[in-house]
Design a protein around this motif. Structure first.
Motif, PDB file in Angstrom:
ATOM      1  N   VAL A   7     -61.039  62.251  -7.384  1.00 56.29           N
ATOM      2  CA  VAL A   7     -61.754  63.232  -6.568  1.00 56.29           C
ATOM      3  C   VAL A   7     -62.529  62.487  -5.493  1.00 56.29           C
ATOM      4  CG1 VAL A   7     -63.861  63.226  -7.996  1.00 56.29           C
ATOM      5  CG2 VAL A   7     -63.177  65.322  -6.862  1.00 56.29           C
ATOM      6  N   ASN A   8     -62.776  63.160  -4.370  1.00 56.17           N
ATOM      7  CA  ASN A   8     -63.679  62.528  -3.403  1.00 56.17           C
ATOM      8  C   ASN A   8     -65.099  63.047  -3.640  1.00 56.17           C
ATOM      9  OD1 ASN A   8     -63.901  64.982  -2.092  1.00 56.17           O
ATOM     10  ND2 ASN A   8     -62.438  64.461  -0.491  1.00 56.17           N
ATOM     11  N   PHE A   9     -66.051  62.463  -2.940  1.00 53.69           N
ATOM     12  CA  PHE A   9     -67.451  62.795  -3.201  1.00 53.69           C
ATOM     13  C   PHE A   9     -67.722  64.291  -3.010  1.00 53.69           C
ATOM     14  CE2 PHE A   9     -71.789  63.363  -1.557  1.00 53.69           C
ATOM     15  CZ  PHE A   9     -72.489  62.995  -2.685  1.00 53.69           C
ATOM     16  N   SER A  10     -67.117  64.876  -1.975  1.00 54.67           N
ATOM     17  CA  SER A  10     -67.402  66.286  -1.725  1.00 54.67           C
ATOM     18  C   SER A  10     -66.862  67.151  -2.868  1.00 54.67           C
ATOM     19  CB  SER A  10     -66.840  66.691  -0.354  1.00 54.67           C
ATOM     20  OG  SER A  10     -65.853  67.639  -0.464  1.00 54.67           O
ATOM     21  N   GLY A  11     -65.706  66.760  -3.433  1.00 55.30           N
ATOM     22  CA  GLY A  11     -65.156  67.489  -4.584  1.00 55.30           C
ATOM     23  C   GLY A  11     -66.080  67.370  -5.784  1.00 55.30           C
ATOM     24  N   MET A  12     -66.661  66.181  -5.938  1.00 57.04           N
ATOM     25  CA  MET A  12     -67.592  65.971  -7.057  1.00 57.04           C
ATOM     26  C   MET A  12     -68.799  66.895  -6.904  1.00 57.04           C
ATOM     27  SD  MET A  12     -67.892  64.178  -9.679  1.00 57.04           S
ATOM     28  CE  MET A  12     -69.119  63.872 -10.903  1.00 57.04           C
ATOM     29  N   MET A  13     -69.331  66.968  -5.691  1.00 55.65           N
ATOM     30  CA  MET A  13     -70.494  67.824  -5.461  1.00 55.65           C
ATOM     31  C   MET A  13     -70.162  69.280  -5.772  1.00 55.65           C
ATOM     32  SD  MET A  13     -73.048  65.990  -4.825  1.00 55.65           S
ATOM     33  CE  MET A  13     -74.287  67.195  -4.407  1.00 55.65           C
ATOM     34  N   LYS A  14     -68.916  69.697  -5.437  1.00 59.69           N
ATOM     35  CA  LYS A  14     -68.527  71.093  -5.733  1.00 59.69           C
ATOM     36  C   LYS A  14     -68.526  71.310  -7.243  1.00 59.69           C
ATOM     37  CE  LYS A  14     -65.849  72.137  -1.675  1.00 59.69           C
ATOM     38  NZ  LYS A  14     -64.756  71.343  -1.122  1.00 59.69           N
TER      39      LYS A  14
ATOM     40  N   LYS B  37     -71.013  54.405  14.058  1.00 59.41           N
ATOM     41  CA  LYS B  37     -71.265  55.374  15.136  1.00 59.41           C
ATOM     42  C   LYS B  37     -70.812  56.759  14.677  1.00 59.41           C
ATOM     43  CE  LYS B  37     -70.538  53.036  18.995  1.00 59.41           C
ATOM     44  NZ  LYS B  37     -69.520  52.526  19.909  1.00 59.41           N
ATOM     45  N   LEU B  38     -69.631  56.773  14.074  1.00 58.76           N
ATOM     46  CA  LEU B  38     -69.044  58.030  13.607  1.00 58.76           C
ATOM     47  C   LEU B  38     -69.946  58.712  12.569  1.00 58.76           C
ATOM     48  CD1 LEU B  38     -65.287  57.834  13.174  1.00 58.76           C
ATOM     49  CD2 LEU B  38     -66.520  59.564  11.923  1.00 58.76           C
ATOM     50  N   ILE B  39     -70.384  57.899  11.613  1.00 53.56           N
ATOM     51  CA  ILE B  39     -71.262  58.416  10.555  1.00 53.56           C
ATOM     52  C   ILE B  39     -72.548  58.974  11.153  1.00 53.56           C
ATOM     53  CG2 ILE B  39     -72.839  57.506   8.753  1.00 53.56           C
ATOM     54  CD1 ILE B  39     -70.240  57.981   7.587  1.00 53.56           C
ATOM     55  N   GLY B  40     -73.054  58.250  12.174  1.00 52.76           N
ATOM     56  CA  GLY B  40     -74.301  58.663  12.815  1.00 52.76           C
ATOM     57  C   GLY B  40     -74.195  60.049  13.436  1.00 52.76           C
ATOM     58  N   ASN B  41     -72.967  60.458  13.766  1.00 53.87           N
ATOM     59  CA  ASN B  41     -72.797  61.761  14.415  1.00 53.87           C
ATOM     60  C   ASN B  41     -72.538  62.892  13.427  1.00 53.87           C
ATOM     61  OD1 ASN B  41     -73.149  60.749  16.945  1.00 53.87           O
ATOM     62  ND2 ASN B  41     -70.979  60.193  17.180  1.00 53.87           N
ATOM     63  N   ILE B  42     -72.465  62.566  12.135  1.00 57.99           N
ATOM     64  CA  ILE B  42     -72.208  63.636  11.144  1.00 57.99           C
ATOM     65  C   ILE B  42     -73.546  64.107  10.590  1.00 57.99           C
ATOM     66  CG2 ILE B  42     -71.064  64.242   8.970  1.00 57.99           C
ATOM     67  CD1 ILE B  42     -69.029  62.047   9.525  1.00 57.99           C
ATOM     68  N   GLY B  43     -73.811  65.396  10.719  1.00 56.80           N
ATOM     69  CA  GLY B  43     -75.108  65.927  10.279  1.00 56.80           C
ATOM     70  C   GLY B  43     -75.113  66.264   8.795  1.00 56.80           C
ATOM     71  N   ASN B  44     -74.007  66.827   8.292  1.00 55.99           N
ATOM     72  CA  ASN B  44     -73.995  67.285   6.895  1.00 55.99           C
ATOM     73  C   ASN B  44     -73.978  66.085   5.932  1.00 55.99           C
ATOM     74  OD1 ASN B  44     -72.653  67.927   4.310  1.00 55.99           O
ATOM     75  ND2 ASN B  44     -72.742  70.005   5.132  1.00 55.99           N
ATOM     76  N   PRO B  45     -74.986  66.004   5.032  1.00 57.99           N
ATOM     77  CA  PRO B  45     -75.079  64.798   4.190  1.00 57.99           C
ATOM     78  C   PRO B  45     -73.897  64.617   3.229  1.00 57.99           C
ATOM     79  CG  PRO B  45     -76.763  66.430   3.576  1.00 57.99           C
ATOM     80  CD  PRO B  45     -76.101  66.938   4.815  1.00 57.99           C
ATOM     81  N   ILE B  46     -73.306  65.735   2.789  1.00 57.18           N
ATOM     82  CA  ILE B  46     -72.184  65.604   1.841  1.00 57.18           C
ATOM     83  C   ILE B  46     -70.948  65.091   2.581  1.00 57.18           C
ATOM     84  CG2 ILE B  46     -70.615  66.881   0.307  1.00 57.18           C
ATOM     85  CD1 ILE B  46     -73.003  68.565  -0.536  1.00 57.18           C
TER      86      ILE B  46
ATOM     87  N   LYS C 291     -71.022  63.366   5.290  1.00 55.08           N
ATOM     88  CA  LYS C 291     -71.356  61.993   5.690  1.00 55.08           C
ATOM     89  C   LYS C 291     -71.015  61.008   4.562  1.00 55.08           C
ATOM     90  CE  LYS C 291     -75.080  60.480   8.405  1.00 55.08           C
ATOM     91  NZ  LYS C 291     -76.364  60.651   8.907  1.00 55.08           N
ATOM     92  N   GLU C 292     -71.454  61.342   3.341  1.00 57.71           N
ATOM     93  CA  GLU C 292     -71.229  60.449   2.194  1.00 57.71           C
ATOM     94  C   GLU C 292     -69.726  60.352   1.883  1.00 57.71           C
ATOM     95  OE1 GLU C 292     -73.619  58.655   0.966  1.00 57.71           O
ATOM     96  OE2 GLU C 292     -72.508  57.813  -0.730  1.00 57.71           O
ATOM     97  N   THR C 293     -69.017  61.486   2.054  1.00 65.57           N
ATOM     98  CA  THR C 293     -67.572  61.490   1.769  1.00 65.57           C
ATOM     99  C   THR C 293     -66.842  60.608   2.791  1.00 65.57           C
ATOM    100  OG1 THR C 293     -67.846  63.763   1.022  1.00 65.57           O
ATOM    101  CG2 THR C 293     -65.586  63.013   1.343  1.00 65.57           C
ATOM    102  N   ILE C 294     -67.217  60.742   4.058  1.00 68.04           N
ATOM    103  CA  ILE C 294     -66.530  59.969   5.108  1.00 68.04           C
ATOM    104  C   ILE C 294     -66.829  58.476   4.967  1.00 68.04           C
ATOM    105  CG2 ILE C 294     -66.311  59.628   7.627  1.00 68.04           C
ATOM    106  CD1 ILE C 294     -64.987  62.203   6.441  1.00 68.04           C
ATOM    107  N   ARG C 295     -68.053  58.170   4.516  1.00 67.43           N
ATOM    108  CA  ARG C 295     -68.390  56.759   4.233  1.00 67.43           C
ATOM    109  C   ARG C 295     -67.340  56.129   3.316  1.00 67.43           C
ATOM    110  NH1 ARG C 295     -74.155  57.800   3.461  1.00 67.43           N
ATOM    111  NH2 ARG C 295     -75.026  56.857   5.322  1.00 67.43           N
ATOM    112  N   ASP C 296     -66.942  56.887   2.269  1.00 72.70           N
ATOM    113  CA  ASP C 296     -65.945  56.363   1.316  1.00 72.70           C
ATOM    114  C   ASP C 296     -64.600  56.134   1.992  1.00 72.70           C
ATOM    115  OD1 ASP C 296     -67.751  56.338  -0.692  1.00 72.70           O
ATOM    116  OD2 ASP C 296     -66.995  58.107  -1.738  1.00 72.70           O
TER     117      ASP C 296
END
Ligand code: SAM
Length: 512
Positions: free
Chosen positions: A233-240, A270-279, A281-286
């Motif tokens: 699962v990715n982080f966003s799936g875990m949060m769900k 830079k990309l991460i800096g432009n993502i507002g939603n924390p979930i 953001k954390e998913t894209i970091r992975d």
């Protein structure tokens, strides 16, 4: 076996220890995310799926609190209880399934619920049971720790897992004992990956993993790949999945994961800096660092810690080194490769931590040391978190007599076990509130000392007698050393190092 719900139970699990689960590390995870660490001095702690019970027993001995745990494998529950009984903790260990535990009427409200290496290998209905336990039994302000295999890093390994499972699903290993069946599944997988060159060309990581199977422990292969369930699962799936449990994300308890500057490219940052939603953001970091495993800390109802309260908590927080001063690395591996630690900060920081025979020091103390008074507190805190994340330092606590006694008893149990087995490589530290890596060789040197041996030669001969008795020899540069003199010479070098350096660190950590 019907009780196992498809979980692999024919070979027991290894004796790992996971310091990320200790109350002190979880508290630090909250503090470093500027979240109020609501964990009390005497937490009520639940570990789900404790395996051999090394982590929960070490935490119950080395930290204060009331410890509950369950693992439905009765053989493992027996081993874990034996360890608990040896160190005199009031730990409550059951062989109940998660479902049976959830149905108990006497569960307290927990301050901490922790599970390591469980989530990815159990069915959806069992994951729902865990969410239900957290929803009902983690008190508001309580902290949850969940580790899991994640996407995208594991995606290329799906064919390997499929092939291993196909071998057993089609009964190809049926006539064999569990170990034989695993050997068969590994050969089958390697053969197919070897012959299907297109797959290994297009998915080289799968080929790499297939090769690694040769040298991986068979118990690891069984528990990693051969359960009926393998949930990526990715982080966003875990949060769900955790929505019902009312958990908010705190951060990773592997602190090195938190440093974007050292884990991501400039473009990624830079990309991460432009993502507002924390979930998101954390998913894209992975995705940016191709993460394979996450150790997440969550809290039920976060409240911010800031200003003076945060400053006071940090200044009081103690730290201790886990390595001898000369072993403190100057480079640390991050996702993008090894990073040189600026010695202007890290050398005086390591000196400060090593000073006074490694005695633990508060941040307040550390900031006053020569070479560090020019740095701002957040810079020193960041340095300490890097050292903690790299397993070079640890948060520390005040030692009580009870905790000291329990750790001594647990460590004696581990030392006595070292005379018959090499499986537990951790001992309890009343200073860190958790486990410390103490390799079998050093456990045996401690045994030698307990028998009155004092010199490096005596320690080495004690260990040689043990190795010779079980027909073992040392390996050097990949070659087995047959002659006694060669073995004793190597053991004497190790004993010299133990006596000159490691021993004083182990004393400071309260391990001996
Ligand atoms: C991969 S092992 C991890 C053990 C331990 N947490 C560690 O990391 O060393 C998973 C453990 O979960 C236990 N387990 C799996 N499903 C379970 C269930 N439904 N109820 C209780 N225990 C379960 C297994 O017996 C096994 O010991």
């Amino acid at each position: 076996m019907t009780w196992s719900h498809g979980y692999f139970t024919d070979l027991t699990y290894s004796h790992g220890y996971y310091r990320e689960m200790s109350p002190l590390m979880l508290r630090l995870a909250c503090m470093s995310a500027e979240i109020h660490p609501e964990i009390p001095e005497n937490p009520t702690y639940l570990e789900l799926g404790f395996g051999q019970g090394v982590s929960i027993n070490i935490h119950a001995a080395a930290s204060q609190g009331e410890y509950w745990g369950t693992d439905f494998n009765p053989g493992q529950a027996v081993a874990a209880r034996r360890m608990g009984a040896a160190c005199g903790t009031d730990i409550l260990l059951f062989d109940s399934s998660f479902e049976e535990l959830a149905a108990r009427g006497d569960l307290p409200d927990f301050d901490i619920i922790a599970l390591h290496g469980i989530w990815s290998w159990i069915s959806e209905s069992n994951r729902n049971v865990i969410v239900d336990i957290v929803r009902r039994k983690l008190r508001p302000g309580g902290v949850a720790y969940i580790s899991y295999n994640c996407l995208p890093g594991w995606a290329p390994v799906i064919p390997i897992r499929d092939l291993l499972m196909l071998h057993s699903e089609y009964g190809l290993g049926q006539a064999q004992d569990p170990r034989g069946a695993i050997e068969g599944a590994i050969s089958f997988t390697k053969e197919i990956i070897g012959a299907g060159r297109i797959l290994s060309n297009e998915n080289p990581y799968a080929a790499h993993q297939a090769k690694r199977l040769e040298t991986s422990g068979r118990n690891y292969v069984a528990h990693e790949y051969m359960n009926a369930d393998w949930h990526l699962v990715n982080f966003s799936g875990m949060m769900k999945s955790l929505e019902e449990a009312k958990l908010s994300f705190v951060g990773s308890s592997r602190f090195l994961d938190r440093f974007d500057g050292l884990n991501l490219t400039d473009d990624g940052r830079k990309l991460i800096g432009n993502i507002g939603n924390p979930i998101l953001k954390e998913t894209i970091r992975d995705y940016l660092r191709n993460a394979r495993f996450r150790c997440d800390v969550f809290i039920k109802g976060p409240s911010r810690i800031q200003g003076r309260e945060s400053r006071d908590a940090w200044y009081r927080q103690k730290f201790v080194l886990l390595k001898c001063r000369d072993e403190v690395p100057e480079k640390i591996p991050f996702a993008m490769g090894e990073v040189d630690l600026p010695q202007k900060l890290y050398a005086p920081l390591a000196d400060a931590l090593a000073e006074g025979d490694y005695i633990p020091k508060s941040l307040d103390d550390i900031l006053r040391r020569p070479g560090l008074n020019g740095f701002k507190p957040p810079e020193v805190i960041e340095g300490l978190l890097v050292l903690v994340g790299a397993n070079v330092a640890s948060p520390a606590q005040g030692v009580t007599a009870t905790v000291g006694d329990r750790c001594r008893a647990l460590n004696q149990y581990v030392r006595e076990r070292a005379l018959v087995s090499t499986d537990i490589n951790f001992m309890a530290s009343p200073v860190t509130g958790g486990g410390i890596l103490v390799p079998h060789v050093n456990q045996m040197f401690m045994n030698a000392e307990a028998e009155g041996k004092t010199t490096a030669e005596q320690l080495a001969l004690f260990l040689w007698d043990f190795l010779d008795g079980i027909g073992e020899r040392l390996n050097k540069d990949g070659k087995r050393l047959e002659a006694k003199e060669d073995n004793v010479a190597e053991l004497t070098k190790a004993a010299d190092r133990y006596l000159a350096h490691e021993r004083s660190l182990l004393c400071a950590l309260g391990v001996m």
